[in-house]
Scaffold this active site. Structure first.
Site, PDB file in Angstrom:
ATOM      1  N   THR A   1      11.678  23.132 117.192  1.00  0.00           N
ATOM      2  CA  THR A   1      11.637  24.513 116.719  1.00  0.00           C
ATOM      3  C   THR A   1      10.270  25.129 116.959  1.00  0.00           C
ATOM      4  O   THR A   1       9.266  24.418 117.056  1.00  0.00           O
ATOM      5  CB  THR A   1      11.900  24.577 115.206  1.00  0.00           C
TER       6      THR A   1
ATOM      7  N   LYS B   1      19.724  11.470 102.753  1.00  0.00           N
ATOM      8  CA  LYS B   1      21.016  11.126 102.158  1.00  0.00           C
ATOM      9  C   LYS B   1      21.832  10.245 103.098  1.00  0.00           C
ATOM     10  O   LYS B   1      22.481   9.288 102.672  1.00  0.00           O
ATOM     11  CB  LYS B   1      21.798  12.405 101.826  1.00  0.00           C
TER      12      LYS B   1
ATOM     13  N   ARG C   1      -2.644  -7.681  87.853  1.00  0.00           N
ATOM     14  CA  ARG C   1      -2.173  -9.023  87.482  1.00  0.00           C
ATOM     15  C   ARG C   1      -1.361  -8.984  86.199  1.00  0.00           C
ATOM     16  O   ARG C   1      -0.358  -9.656  86.052  1.00  0.00           O
ATOM     17  CB  ARG C   1      -3.352  -9.971  87.315  1.00  0.00           C
TER      18      ARG C   1
ATOM     19  N   HIS D   1     -14.697  -2.600  75.216  1.00  0.00           N
ATOM     20  CA  HIS D   1     -13.424  -2.190  74.617  1.00  0.00           C
ATOM     21  C   HIS D   1     -13.344  -0.671  74.436  1.00  0.00           C
ATOM     22  O   HIS D   1     -12.976  -0.164  73.383  1.00  0.00           O
ATOM     23  CB  HIS D   1     -13.186  -2.918  73.303  1.00  0.00           C
TER      24      HIS D   1
ATOM     25  N   ARG E   1     -15.055   6.497  57.090  1.00  0.00           N
ATOM     26  CA  ARG E   1     -16.276   6.960  57.741  1.00  0.00           C
ATOM     27  C   ARG E   1     -17.501   6.229  57.188  1.00  0.00           C
ATOM     28  O   ARG E   1     -18.487   6.020  57.893  1.00  0.00           O
ATOM     29  CB  ARG E   1     -16.391   8.476  57.556  1.00  0.00           C
TER      30      ARG E   1
ATOM     31  N   PHE F   1     -15.989  16.181  60.031  1.00  0.00           N
ATOM     32  CA  PHE F   1     -16.782  16.565  58.858  1.00  0.00           C
ATOM     33  C   PHE F   1     -16.871  15.431  57.844  1.00  0.00           C
ATOM     34  O   PHE F   1     -16.062  14.495  57.850  1.00  0.00           O
ATOM     35  CB  PHE F   1     -16.272  17.854  58.223  1.00  0.00           C
TER      36      PHE F   1
END
Length: 520
Positions: free
Chosen positions: A34, A138, A216, A278, A444, A469
């Site tokens: 095309t 398809k 793993r 971590h 906290r 806060f």
């Protein structure tokens, strides 16, 4: 080879297409094409059957309609195992099309251009291409579809040895549907962006990630895992970093390295080093030299630094590498913009397994529209990324005493760090160096207690950052006992007034940020 007679080629990405078509022609395969693709092939001396010769209709509507015709789609979708299908093709004079080589209009490239109009974007929404690709995918039992130029050579090799199997066509079908799915997703996202201000978050979210590699295992050995990159992401990240040395990254390595890199990306004006364990910083510092920043980051918590992840925002030099590889030290991953040759050599010689990742110079564009996802069983939480930053102009001094210049530097530094600590989070800092961190505590007060223990004697004269806060005076009482001189927190507690009064009684400087940084 007798089964492969006709190939239809219509590609936007013309990389390698001339050589591919030439070799197809040498194998006796006739080429249908095309527009621009056909012109390029003809210019290279390749014999091409133009689409209008197949459809007996001209390309029309400025090229919007070229291949949307039964002569094309009948040739693609015919089930070659059904006699009645093949009989219909013969009666209608339709040629079976055996190979479809198509990739789509450059929609992604178009919308990436600055100032692109909606009309330009819409004109680059391909219709005929996806229709041919999906039809061929398809019918993979009988038709081969190729959407990726990197597959050209493999397909040629198979054709030359007559070994193109059903399994090969199935794999190519999968890639084809992935190609059209990604294309539709780009269009969906673009259109969603146009109406975002009206509608907020999209009604439907679809995953768009490309697998980098299998891992793993996951967080634990009994969990399978893989690592994926976000399509189209250009931001500096673990996913885009280049591994220069060491074992494969584990699930936990990647998670922790991401935390480390995101933390040092907060700091641009000075060398910065984060030591992560971590997914939380056990050490963090900025300084005038990378070596000093590393030494201070390491000394924040030497015990936790063993087996840690280290991120740096500057190229690793020889002196820093020598310090990092000292006796009784072990690092899992080092990620940095780059490594001097001698630094790289030292790190490789010290640890055969250490993963060394190079990001290139940090400072790439951050996509503010990218969302943060948190998976929950049966659902997905979606939010904006926490990209909020503050300057000294954003701070509200609520105590009688203003913070000193040194305290102000440490308050801003500790606030940037506490943003990257799991909540409830407390950071003690001094001289732009983290002394102690309390992370992920239910109380906290407990977080502050842990931070004090980590800081040891150095806590005297430090500043305190709290990610949310202070609900009661108890945290401030402990901060005073620790010898802190200033505190930064969001404010907003119903007890703010009495907490500020207590700070004034002990001559503490207190500033409010007006925003919190929960991180769960």
């Amino acid at each position: 080879m007798s089964e492969m007679r006709y190939a239809l080629i219509s590609v936007s990405n013309k990389e390698g297409i001339v050589d591919f078509a030439q070799q197809l022609q040498e194998l006796g395969i006739k080429i249908i094409s095309t527009g621009g693709t056909g012109e390029k092939l003809k210019a290279a001396g390749i014999s091409v059957i133009d689409i209008p010769q197949v459809t007996e209709y001209p390309e029309m509507l400025d090229g919007r309609v070229k291949t949307l015709h039964p002569a094309v789609h009948g040739g693609i979708l015919a089930d070659r195992s059904k006699t009645e299908h093949m009989q219909q093709l013969r009666e209608l004079g339709i040629k079976p099309l055996d190979l479809i080589v198509v990739n789509l209009y450059p929609f992604a490239e178009t919308i990436a251009q600055e100032g692109v109009s909606l009309a330009e974007a819409v004109e680059n929404i391909d219709i005929g291409g996806p229709t041919m690709v999906r039809a061929a995918a398809k019918n993979f039992e009988h038709v081969t579809v190729v959407v990726d130029p990197t597959d050209y050579q493999a397909v040629l090799d198979k054709l030359k040895t007559d070994q193109l199997s059903k399994a090969d066509r199935l794999e190519l079908s999968y890639k084809a549907f992935a190609h059209t799915a990604e294309y539709d997703h780009l269009i969906q996202d673009y259109l969603a962006g146009l109406k975002k201000e009206q509608d907020g978050f999209p009604e439907v979210i679809r995953d768009r990630y490309q697998k980098i590699n299998d891992l793993r295992y996951g967080e634990n050995p009994h969990q399978q895992a893989a690592f994926y990159s976000a399509n189209q992401s250009q931001e500096d990240s673990v996913a885009t970093a280049k591994q220069l040395h060491g074992k494969d990254l584990s699930f936990n390595n990647i998670n922790d390295t991401n935390a480390a890199l995101e933390l040092v990306k907060e700091f641009k004006s000075k060398p910065a080093v984060a030591v992560i364990k971590h997914a939380n910083p056990c050490g963090m510092a900025i300084a005038d030299s990378l070596l000093t920043a590393y030494q201070q980051a390491y000394s924040g918590d030497p015990m936790s630094a063993y087996g840690s992840i280290v991120a740096l925002n500057r190229e690793v030099d020889l002196k820093t590498a020598q310090e990092m590889t000292g006796p009784d030290r072990f690092v899992e991953v080092v990620i940095a913009p780059g490594f001097e040759d001698e630094a790289l050599k030292i790190l490789k010689e010290r640890w055969e397994s250490v993963r060394l990742l190079e990001t290139g110079e940090l400072g790439g564009e951050v996509n503010p529209g990218e969302k943060d996802f948190k998976k929950v069983t049966g659902g997905l939480l979606v939010q904006d990324r926490d990209l909020a930053t503050i300057t000294k102009e954003d701070l509200e001094v609520v105590s009688d005493r203003e913070p000193t210049e040194a305290e102000l530097k440490d308050l801003l530094f500790s606030w940037q760090v506490v943003k990257h600590v799991k909540s409830n989070a407390i950071v003690l800092a001094k001289n732009e160096m983290v002394l102690g961190v309390g992370a992920g505590q239910m109380s906290r007060v407990d977080a502050l207690t842990i931070a004090q223990l980590k800081a040891g004697a150095e806590k005297e004269g430090s500043v305190v950052a709290s990610d949310a806060f202070l609900p009661f005076k108890d945290v401030l009482v402990e901060a005073v006992k620790a010898g802190a001189t200033a505190i930064i927190q969001p404010g907003g507690s119903i007890r703010d007034e009495e907490i500020v009064e207590l700070a004034n009684q002990h001559d503490l400087a207190m500033v409010f940020t007006g925003r919190r940084h929960f991180k769960h």
